[in-house]
Design a protein around this motif. Structure first.
Motif, mmCIF file in Angstrom:
data_model
loop_
_atom_site.group_PDB
_atom_site.id
_atom_site.type_symbol
_atom_site.label_atom_id
_atom_site.label_comp_id
_atom_site.label_asym_id
_atom_site.label_seq_id
_atom_site.Cartn_x
_atom_site.Cartn_y
_atom_site.Cartn_z
ATOM 1 N N ASP A 286 -73.443 36.846 31.881
ATOM 2 C CA ASP A 286 -73.121 36.991 33.312
ATOM 3 C C ASP A 286 -71.990 36.043 33.694
ATOM 4 O OD1 ASP A 286 -75.057 38.922 33.728
ATOM 5 O OD2 ASP A 286 -76.536 37.550 34.576
ATOM 6 N N THR A 287 -72.044 34.817 33.155
ATOM 7 C CA THR A 287 -70.995 33.840 33.437
ATOM 8 C C THR A 287 -69.658 34.299 32.862
ATOM 9 O OG1 THR A 287 -72.654 32.067 33.365
ATOM 10 C CG2 THR A 287 -70.355 31.408 33.188
ATOM 11 N N SER A 290 -68.282 37.254 34.923
ATOM 12 C CA SER A 290 -67.846 36.784 36.242
ATOM 13 C C SER A 290 -66.532 36.024 36.144
ATOM 14 C CB SER A 290 -68.930 35.891 36.868
ATOM 15 O OG SER A 290 -70.140 36.594 37.027
ATOM 16 N N TYR A 291 -66.412 35.154 35.134
ATOM 17 C CA TYR A 291 -65.179 34.384 35.003
ATOM 18 C C TYR A 291 -63.986 35.276 34.679
ATOM 19 C CZ TYR A 291 -61.849 30.765 34.001
ATOM 20 O OH TYR A 291 -60.718 29.973 34.041
ATOM 21 N N SER A 301 -61.208 43.977 38.794
ATOM 22 C CA SER A 301 -62.668 43.791 38.711
ATOM 23 C C SER A 301 -63.381 45.057 38.234
ATOM 24 C CB SER A 301 -63.242 43.363 40.082
ATOM 25 O OG SER A 301 -62.567 42.240 40.586
ATOM 26 N N TYR A 304 -66.413 44.374 35.968
ATOM 27 C CA TYR A 304 -67.459 43.693 36.725
ATOM 28 C C TYR A 304 -68.194 44.676 37.637
ATOM 29 C CZ TYR A 304 -69.636 40.203 39.796
ATOM 30 O OH TYR A 304 -70.532 39.454 40.511
ATOM 31 N N TYR A 308 -72.141 45.540 37.408
ATOM 32 C CA TYR A 308 -73.036 44.920 38.390
ATOM 33 C C TYR A 308 -73.185 45.693 39.702
ATOM 34 C CZ TYR A 308 -72.758 40.886 35.291
ATOM 35 O OH TYR A 308 -72.824 40.059 34.210
#
Length: 548
Positions: A286-287, A290-291, A301, A304, A308
């Motif tokens: 997840d990190t 996101s980064y 995005s 992402y 999500y």
């Protein structure tokens, strides 16, 4: 020009005539670190920040199932670990098959070939044996990473020729003959030396990943900031890429993925390019995802949003009065409160809660009415035993264990300072060491501290200790018990060598072994007398050996 099957001299001459009056168009390639397999290129541009996740699961350290598979020659299991990490989002696979009882040169070559045939991902060849490294890279279809060199001249002399000859990338670890430095500047100095030595072989910064070596926050809390700063210095001044074994930061602490993911985010901010991690950890991934939005690697995005869009926040837990009541009821008592037997001994409370600032005065007060050995055996030792039980039960973690040991040490020092030397019994002499080739000493240091507090005289030989040095100390000091530690599978060979030497030269000595790579069965196999899963177990074994 050149030709192969089906061409003739006439054919080649005709082709030569066709191109004689043409000039090749210039190629404009932005400098980058490229890691490739036969099917996939992972490109880390020098003028940008792109993340490549290196999957860490093909490494037998602490993985009993993988250890057994390697012993059995079950490479299908190794391949399954590669496939699962590819599916979980890894970009590169680290491959380490280092077990002392297998033919590493043969197995790493076979594992590398089978992984290349079953996954699309580039590989990182991870071994301390130059012969094993060469066996893998010479048959590799692509441009892998070699893991690793470090600041030791001998290691650079062995590995850099392979990197240069086979055109690979390489990981450089910021350690040298003196171990792992405490400061960012000292780590950077080793990295600078590695880069300079690499240049002598024609290896540029665009082929180097510097690993500033993560130390656990449970015992080296102030190191986290130094590691991140060292990495930033390497990025800014050396032009290299950076890797880190991220999960090490949380060793010995609860909720490891939580702390690890926060450190991972901080490391990305400091310039981390290649986290070496478990891609099966959802919190870690997840990190990463996101980064990649913040660094514009995931432009628009798109990835992402796809991943999500239907996300459910795990922190939004429905109110449940029954569960809340149960949680309140099951909560462990605060450290340092009276025990279940109603024991309100002040020494016990201070040791268990790690309150070293108050314990010297309390010890001095109690010595007015207590014999020194009575205070040790009936107050300090039971308190340390209780700490060991709490640690075994998972209610205490490394920081609490070390704080308790430090509080007890202050109390013992007070007793030694105030009492005549002959009044305090010496329970026995013990020698501890991390074996040759291994620079990990956290576990050994904890064992030393705890055994000190139990009243033993402990000779700490440090890390990367030659077997002959252990033998010399045992003879000179008349040692009856030796503790050996190893964290790397590849250094268990040195542990076995040390055990054989001690048993041959000083047959009466007993040997405890410990470390993440060991099991009770393997300890027995290499000739050890005892296996200790943690520091508290070491203290119990010492009590048995010395008949206390």
């Amino acid at each position: 020009m050149g030709g192969c099957c089906g061409t003739t001299p006439t054919h080649m001459a005709a082709l030569r005539t066709l191109i004689d009056n043409h000039t090749p168009s210039p190629r404009h390639r932005k400098p980058s670190m490229s890691v490739t397999s036969a099917q996939t290129v992972v490109d880390l541009p020098c003028d940008g920040h792109k993340i490549a996740v290196i999957g860490e699961r093909i490494n037998p350290t602490g993985k009993k199932r993988l250890q057994q598979a390697l012993r059995d020659g079950d490479l299908d299991y190794v391949v399954s670990q590669g496939i699962s990490q590819q599916e979980q989002g890894a970009d590169i696979l680290d491959v380490n098959v280092g077990l002392p009882e297998i033919d590493e040169v043969k197995i790493i070559q076979q594992a590398t070939e089978q992984l290349q045939g079953s996954t699309l991902l580039p590989l990182q060849i991870d071994s301390t044996d130059p012969a094993a490294v060469e066996a893998a890279v010479r048959r590799y279809a692509g441009k892998p990473i070699i893991n690793s060199v470090n600041g030791k001249q001998q290691i650079m002399d062995e590995i850099f020729p392979l990197v240069a000859h086979y055109g690979t990338n390489v990981v450089g670890l910021t350690l040298d003959e003196s171990g792992i430095p405490d400061t960012a500047e000292a780590r950077f100095a080793i990295a600078e030396r590695i880069v300079a030595e690499a240049a002598r072989y024609g290896i540029g910064p665009d082929r180097i990943l510097i690993d500033c070596l993560v130390m656990t926050a449970s015992t080296n809390q102030r190191q986290a900031e130094q590691i991140l700063r060292a990495m930033s210095l390497c990025k800014e001044r050396l032009g290299v890429k950076c890797a880190l074994g991220v999960s090490n930061i949380s060793f010995g602490l609860p909720a490891r993925p939580l702390l690890g993911s926060v450190f991972l985010a901080a490391a990305f901010g400091a310039g981390l390019d290649a986290p070496i991690m478990n891609p099966g950890s959802k919190r870690f991934m997840d990190t990463v995802y996101s980064y990649r939005v913040l660094s514009v690697e995931d432009e628009g995005s798109t990835g992402y949003i796809e991943r999500y869009a239907g996300w459910t926040d795990p922190y939004k837990i429905a109110a449940n009065p029954t569960a809340a009541q149960a949680a309140s009821t099951d909560a462990a008592p605060a450290a340092g409160t009276a025990g279940t037997d109603g024991n309100d001994d002040p020494i016990r409370r201070m040791v268990v809660s790690g309150r070293k600032g108050e314990i010297a005065a309390e010890t001095e007060r109690l010595l007015a009415d207590h014999d020194a050995m009575d205070l040790i055996n009936n107050h300090f030792i039971p308190a340390l035993d209780e700490v060991g039980v709490l640690f075994d039960q998972g209610k205490f973690f490394l920081p609490q264990l070390m704080a308790s040991a430090e509080a007890a040490r202050v109390g013992f020092d007070t007793i030694k300072r105030l009492m005549p030397a002959g009044e305090i019994a010496d329970k026995g002499k013990i020698c501890v060491a991390t074996v040759k080739g291994d620079i990990h000493d956290i576990g050994k240091n904890i064992v030393k501290m705890l055994l000190d507090n139990y009243g033993y005289t402990v000779f700490d030989l440090g890390r990367d200790v030659d077997p002959q040095e252990v033998l010399k100390t045992v003879r000179e000091r008349d040692i009856k018990l030796v503790g050996l530690s190893a964290l790397m599978t590849t250094t268990v060979v040195a542990m076995e060598e040390t055990i054989k030497l001690l048993h041959a030269e000083v047959p009466g000595v007993k040997i405890i072994v410990g470390g993440a790579v060991l099991t009770p069965e393997y300890a027995k196999q290499i000739g050890a007398d005892y296996y200790a899963k943690d520091a508290a177990e070491s203290a119990r074994i010492a009590e048995e050996v010395f008949g206390q």
